[in-house]
Scaffold this motif. Structure first.
Motif, mmCIF file in Angstrom:
data_model
loop_
_atom_site.group_PDB
_atom_site.id
_atom_site.type_symbol
_atom_site.label_atom_id
_atom_site.label_comp_id
_atom_site.label_asym_id
_atom_site.label_seq_id
_atom_site.Cartn_x
_atom_site.Cartn_y
_atom_site.Cartn_z
ATOM 1 N N MET A 122 -27.757 -23.927 11.286
ATOM 2 C CA MET A 122 -28.353 -23.291 12.431
ATOM 3 C C MET A 122 -27.246 -22.577 13.205
ATOM 4 S SD MET A 122 -30.706 -25.009 15.368
ATOM 5 C CE MET A 122 -32.150 -24.970 14.343
ATOM 6 N N SER A 123 -27.542 -21.421 13.717
ATOM 7 C CA SER A 123 -26.546 -20.696 14.510
ATOM 8 C C SER A 123 -27.142 -20.328 15.865
ATOM 9 C CB SER A 123 -26.078 -19.444 13.771
ATOM 10 O OG SER A 123 -27.150 -18.545 13.599
ATOM 11 N N TYR A 124 -26.251 -20.175 16.834
ATOM 12 C CA TYR A 124 -26.636 -19.828 18.192
ATOM 13 C C TYR A 124 -25.832 -18.611 18.628
ATOM 14 C CZ TYR A 124 -28.516 -24.547 18.154
ATOM 15 O OH TYR A 124 -29.215 -25.677 17.831
ATOM 16 N N PRO A 125 -26.318 -17.856 19.606
ATOM 17 C CA PRO A 125 -25.542 -16.727 20.105
ATOM 18 C C PRO A 125 -24.265 -17.220 20.791
ATOM 19 C CG PRO A 125 -27.523 -17.056 21.436
ATOM 20 C CD PRO A 125 -27.592 -18.011 20.284
ATOM 21 N N SER A 126 -23.318 -16.330 20.943
ATOM 22 C CA SER A 126 -22.081 -16.682 21.634
ATOM 23 C C SER A 126 -22.403 -17.207 23.020
ATOM 24 C CB SER A 126 -21.177 -15.466 21.755
ATOM 25 O OG SER A 126 -20.737 -15.054 20.498
ATOM 26 N N ALA A 127 -21.670 -18.230 23.424
ATOM 27 C CA ALA A 127 -21.892 -18.836 24.734
ATOM 28 C C ALA A 127 -20.622 -19.562 25.157
ATOM 29 C CB ALA A 127 -23.059 -19.808 24.684
ATOM 30 N N THR A 128 -20.572 -19.906 26.420
ATOM 31 C CA THR A 128 -19.541 -20.790 26.935
ATOM 32 C C THR A 128 -20.125 -22.193 26.932
ATOM 33 O OG1 THR A 128 -18.662 -19.047 28.354
ATOM 34 C CG2 THR A 128 -18.087 -21.307 28.930
ATOM 35 N N TRP A 129 -19.374 -23.122 26.380
ATOM 36 C CA TRP A 129 -19.867 -24.493 26.231
ATOM 37 C C TRP A 129 -18.965 -25.455 26.989
ATOM 38 C CZ3 TRP A 129 -24.252 -25.593 23.353
ATOM 39 C CH2 TRP A 129 -24.737 -24.550 22.557
ATOM 40 N N VAL A 130 -19.572 -26.397 27.684
ATOM 41 C CA VAL A 130 -18.860 -27.545 28.220
ATOM 42 C C VAL A 130 -18.971 -28.620 27.145
ATOM 43 C CG1 VAL A 130 -18.833 -29.317 30.006
ATOM 44 C CG2 VAL A 130 -19.420 -26.976 30.606
ATOM 45 N N ILE A 159 -27.065 -23.855 33.734
ATOM 46 C CA ILE A 159 -27.360 -24.117 32.334
ATOM 47 C C ILE A 159 -27.840 -22.831 31.657
ATOM 48 C CG2 ILE A 159 -28.832 -25.453 30.759
ATOM 49 C CD1 ILE A 159 -26.890 -27.173 32.315
ATOM 50 N N ALA A 160 -27.278 -22.544 30.479
ATOM 51 C CA ALA A 160 -27.752 -21.419 29.671
ATOM 52 C C ALA A 160 -28.982 -21.875 28.887
ATOM 53 C CB ALA A 160 -26.656 -20.956 28.718
ATOM 54 N N ASN A 161 -29.773 -20.930 28.474
ATOM 55 C CA ASN A 161 -31.011 -21.242 27.761
ATOM 56 C C ASN A 161 -30.740 -21.468 26.272
ATOM 57 O OD1 ASN A 161 -33.727 -21.664 27.338
ATOM 58 N ND2 ASN A 161 -34.209 -19.499 27.139
ATOM 59 N N LEU A 162 -29.999 -22.518 25.992
ATOM 60 C CA LEU A 162 -29.679 -22.923 24.624
ATOM 61 C C LEU A 162 -29.830 -24.436 24.527
ATOM 62 C CD1 LEU A 162 -26.498 -20.761 23.987
ATOM 63 C CD2 LEU A 162 -28.686 -20.533 22.826
ATOM 64 N N PRO A 163 -30.044 -24.953 23.339
ATOM 65 C CA PRO A 163 -30.171 -26.409 23.197
ATOM 66 C C PRO A 163 -28.872 -27.128 23.544
ATOM 67 C CG PRO A 163 -30.901 -25.280 21.206
ATOM 68 C CD PRO A 163 -30.259 -24.253 22.083
ATOM 69 N N GLN A 182 -18.447 -39.788 20.491
ATOM 70 C CA GLN A 182 -19.505 -38.792 20.515
ATOM 71 C C GLN A 182 -19.062 -37.624 21.395
ATOM 72 O OE1 GLN A 182 -20.536 -42.567 19.714
ATOM 73 N NE2 GLN A 182 -20.497 -42.214 21.880
ATOM 74 N N GLU A 183 -19.720 -36.481 21.232
ATOM 75 C CA GLU A 183 -19.518 -35.327 22.107
ATOM 76 C C GLU A 183 -20.879 -34.775 22.500
ATOM 77 O OE1 GLU A 183 -15.361 -33.535 20.299
ATOM 78 O OE2 GLU A 183 -17.247 -32.574 19.762
ATOM 79 N N VAL A 184 -20.957 -34.277 23.723
ATOM 80 C CA VAL A 184 -22.146 -33.590 24.199
ATOM 81 C C VAL A 184 -21.713 -32.162 24.528
ATOM 82 C CG1 VAL A 184 -23.932 -33.513 25.965
ATOM 83 C CG2 VAL A 184 -23.126 -35.722 25.123
ATOM 84 N N TRP A 185 -22.388 -31.198 23.934
ATOM 85 C CA TRP A 185 -22.108 -29.774 24.132
ATOM 86 C C TRP A 185 -23.247 -29.167 24.947
ATOM 87 C CZ3 TRP A 185 -18.673 -26.614 20.714
ATOM 88 C CH2 TRP A 185 -17.782 -27.410 19.994
ATOM 89 N N ILE A 186 -22.899 -28.581 26.104
ATOM 90 C CA ILE A 186 -23.909 -27.980 26.984
ATOM 91 C C ILE A 186 -23.495 -26.541 27.263
ATOM 92 C CG2 ILE A 186 -25.080 -28.122 29.210
ATOM 93 C CD1 ILE A 186 -24.293 -31.143 29.233
ATOM 94 N N ALA A 187 -24.366 -25.596 26.918
ATOM 95 C CA ALA A 187 -24.079 -24.175 27.146
ATOM 96 C C ALA A 187 -24.291 -23.848 28.621
ATOM 97 C CB ALA A 187 -24.984 -23.304 26.281
ATOM 98 N N ILE A 188 -23.340 -23.087 29.182
ATOM 99 C CA ILE A 188 -23.408 -22.714 30.590
ATOM 100 C C ILE A 188 -23.214 -21.217 30.737
ATOM 101 C CG2 ILE A 188 -22.676 -24.946 31.506
ATOM 102 C CD1 ILE A 188 -19.827 -23.752 31.720
ATOM 103 N N LYS A 189 -23.586 -20.695 31.923
ATOM 104 C CA LYS A 189 -23.352 -19.288 32.239
ATOM 105 C C LYS A 189 -23.048 -19.194 33.730
ATOM 106 C CE LYS A 189 -28.251 -18.350 32.921
ATOM 107 N NZ LYS A 189 -29.404 -17.553 32.513
#
Length: 64
Positions: free
Chosen positions: A1-9, A40-44, A55-62
């Motif tokens: 699965m791929s997602y658009p470019s984003a900034t991730w925490v 929060i960016a509109n990504l999973p 574990q790691e949690v990745w959250i897309a932000i803008k």
């Protein structure tokens, strides 16, 4: 699965499950996010289970 470019925490959630991951979400939403210039960016949200209680949690932000 791929997602658009984003900034991730990317937050490490080391420790026993599920409390380690739950603590990450609590800290992120109650402390980090309200004190940042981001929303929060509109990504999973991605949870990565790497083994050995790591574990790691990745959250897309803008920017707001």
């Amino acid at each position: 699965m791929s997602y658009p470019s984003a900034t991730w925490v990317v937050i490490e959630a080391n420790g026993e499950l599920p409390s380690a991951v739950q603590n990450v979400y609590s800290t992120f939403y109650n402390e980090w996010l309200p004190n940042s210039n981001y929303e929060i960016a509109n990504l999973p949200v991605i949870e990565s289970y790497l083994g050995d209680s790591h574990q790691e949690v990745w959250i897309a932000i803008k920017n707001k």
